[in-house]
Design a protein around this motif. Structure first.
Motif, short mmCIF file in Angstrom:
data_model
loop_
_atom_site.label_atom_id
_atom_site.label_comp_id
_atom_site.label_asym_id
_atom_site.label_seq_id
_atom_site.Cartn_x
_atom_site.Cartn_y
_atom_site.Cartn_z
N UNK A 50 0.84 -1.21 0.00
CA UNK A 50 0.00 0.00 0.00
C UNK A 50 0.87 1.25 0.00
N UNK A 51 1.94 1.23 0.78
CA UNK A 51 2.84 2.38 0.82
C UNK A 51 3.56 2.56 -0.52
N UNK A 52 3.92 1.46 -1.17
CA UNK A 52 4.57 1.56 -2.49
C UNK A 52 3.60 2.15 -3.51
N UNK A 53 2.35 1.71 -3.43
CA UNK A 53 1.34 2.29 -4.33
C UNK A 53 1.23 3.80 -4.09
N UNK A 54 1.11 4.19 -2.82
CA UNK A 54 0.97 5.61 -2.50
C UNK A 54 2.18 6.40 -2.97
N UNK A 55 3.37 5.80 -2.82
CA UNK A 55 4.59 6.49 -3.24
C UNK A 55 4.61 6.79 -4.72
N UNK A 56 3.92 6.00 -5.51
CA UNK A 56 3.88 6.21 -6.96
C UNK A 56 2.63 6.98 -7.40
N UNK A 57 1.80 7.37 -6.43
CA UNK A 57 0.56 8.08 -6.77
C UNK A 57 0.41 9.32 -5.88
N UNK A 58 1.46 10.11 -5.85
CA UNK A 58 1.49 11.38 -5.10
C UNK A 58 1.00 11.23 -3.66
N UNK A 59 1.43 10.14 -3.02
CA UNK A 59 1.11 9.86 -1.61
C UNK A 59 -0.38 9.60 -1.35
N UNK A 60 -1.14 9.38 -2.40
CA UNK A 60 -2.57 9.11 -2.22
C UNK A 60 -2.79 7.63 -1.97
N UNK A 61 -3.62 7.31 -0.99
CA UNK A 61 -3.93 5.92 -0.67
C UNK A 61 -4.77 5.29 -1.78
N UNK A 62 -4.75 3.96 -1.91
CA UNK A 62 -5.60 3.30 -2.91
C UNK A 62 -7.07 3.57 -2.62
N UNK A 63 -7.84 3.69 -3.67
CA UNK A 63 -9.26 3.90 -3.45
C UNK A 63 -9.90 4.68 -4.56
N UNK A 64 -11.21 4.85 -4.44
CA UNK A 64 -12.06 4.55 -3.28
C UNK A 64 -12.34 3.05 -3.13
N UNK A 65 -12.50 2.63 -1.86
CA UNK A 65 -12.70 1.22 -1.53
C UNK A 65 -13.99 1.01 -0.76
N UNK A 66 -14.48 -0.24 -0.84
CA UNK A 66 -15.50 -0.69 0.08
C UNK A 66 -14.83 -0.99 1.42
N UNK A 67 -15.59 -0.95 2.48
CA UNK A 67 -15.01 -1.23 3.81
C UNK A 67 -14.57 -2.68 3.92
N UNK A 68 -15.44 -3.62 3.55
CA UNK A 68 -15.13 -5.05 3.63
C UNK A 68 -14.34 -5.47 2.39
#
Length: 240
Positions: free
Chosen positions: A75-93
């Motif tokens: 998840x951190x690697x993804x964010x590092x390549x996407x301007x620090x943005x977390x993956x998403x939008x996601x469902x909770x489950x």
């Protein structure tokens, strides 16, 4: 004198014809001895079963924790390549299945981070990622449920606090017309105290009560694994 000799000879004949003492005597257990033996064996067996169960439980917690830390790294690697943005939008489950990147609108975390977990390239057909399959969950729910792409294993945290004091969904929300975008890492306040991902069960997500595709109670012996945004994992009894 002759009578004495005859008696003596008779005694010798009788002695010579008597069988030798047995050296192979067989002794039987009494009923009490058998009952005591059975009770001791039963007690030792129960102690062994409990010990093995505890060892297995601890091994499952450790394996689940390791998988969670790898999910955090991806998840951190993804964010590092996407301007620090977390993956998403996601469902909770979340489930342990993923598809090709063009299906990221499914709201599935694995669709975003599969490449960072060195998983095979996704296709239009869901593929299972065992790293996202908690072993304790699999033991409890069974292989039939684990083979169902709709089964839910983990949940992403619903709310976190930002540095400005605002409370939001860190991974956004994949809710159709009410979709919200994910947060960026630098917005999070105190990552070491904010949960990122946790074991899903109906005791904390009541909407899954009675759902055969989700655990109904904590799978780690009454506890749940919690992954925090700084990458550490804690196994806790109380939901946070």
């Amino acid at each position: 004198m002759s009578d004495v000799w005859v008696v003596s000879m008779n005694q010798k004949v009788q002695a010579s014809t008597m069988p030798p003492p047995s050296t192979n005597l067989r002794y039987a257990f009494s009923l009490l001895e058998l009952l005591v033996t059975i009770a001791v064996v039963a007690i030792l067996s129960s102690i062994l079963v409990v010990s093995l169960s505890h060892v297995r439980q601890m091994a499952n917690i450790a394996t689940c924790s390791s998988s969670m830390r790898q999910i955090h790294t991806a998840t951190m690697l993804y964010a590092g390549e996407h301007t620090n943005k977390l993956p998403g939008p996601l469902w909770s489950a979340q489930q342990a299945w993923y598809r090709a990147p063009e299906y990221i609108r499914d709201g599935v975390l694995l669709n975003y981070i599969a490449p960072y977990l060195d998983l095979p390239g996704g296709t239009s057909t869901p593929q299972r990622a065992d790293i996202f399959l908690c072993p304790a969950w699999a033991d409890q729910e069974g292989e039939t449920v684990a083979e169902n792409p709709s089964a839910r294993v983990y949940a992403v945290q619903y709310r976190v606090t930002l540095m400005n004091g605002e409370s939001i969904r860190p991974f956004g929300y994949a809710g159709g017309s009410s979709t919200t975008p994910p947060a960026t890492l630098h917005e999070l306040d105190n990552p070491g105290q904010q949960v990122m991902l946790f074991d899903l069960d109906a005791d904390v997500v009541s909407s899954y009560r009675g759902n055969s595709l989700a655990a109904q109670h904590p799978v780690h012996g009454g506890k749940r694994n919690y992954l925090f945004f700084d990458g550490h994992v804690e196994c806790l009894k109380e939901h946070i």
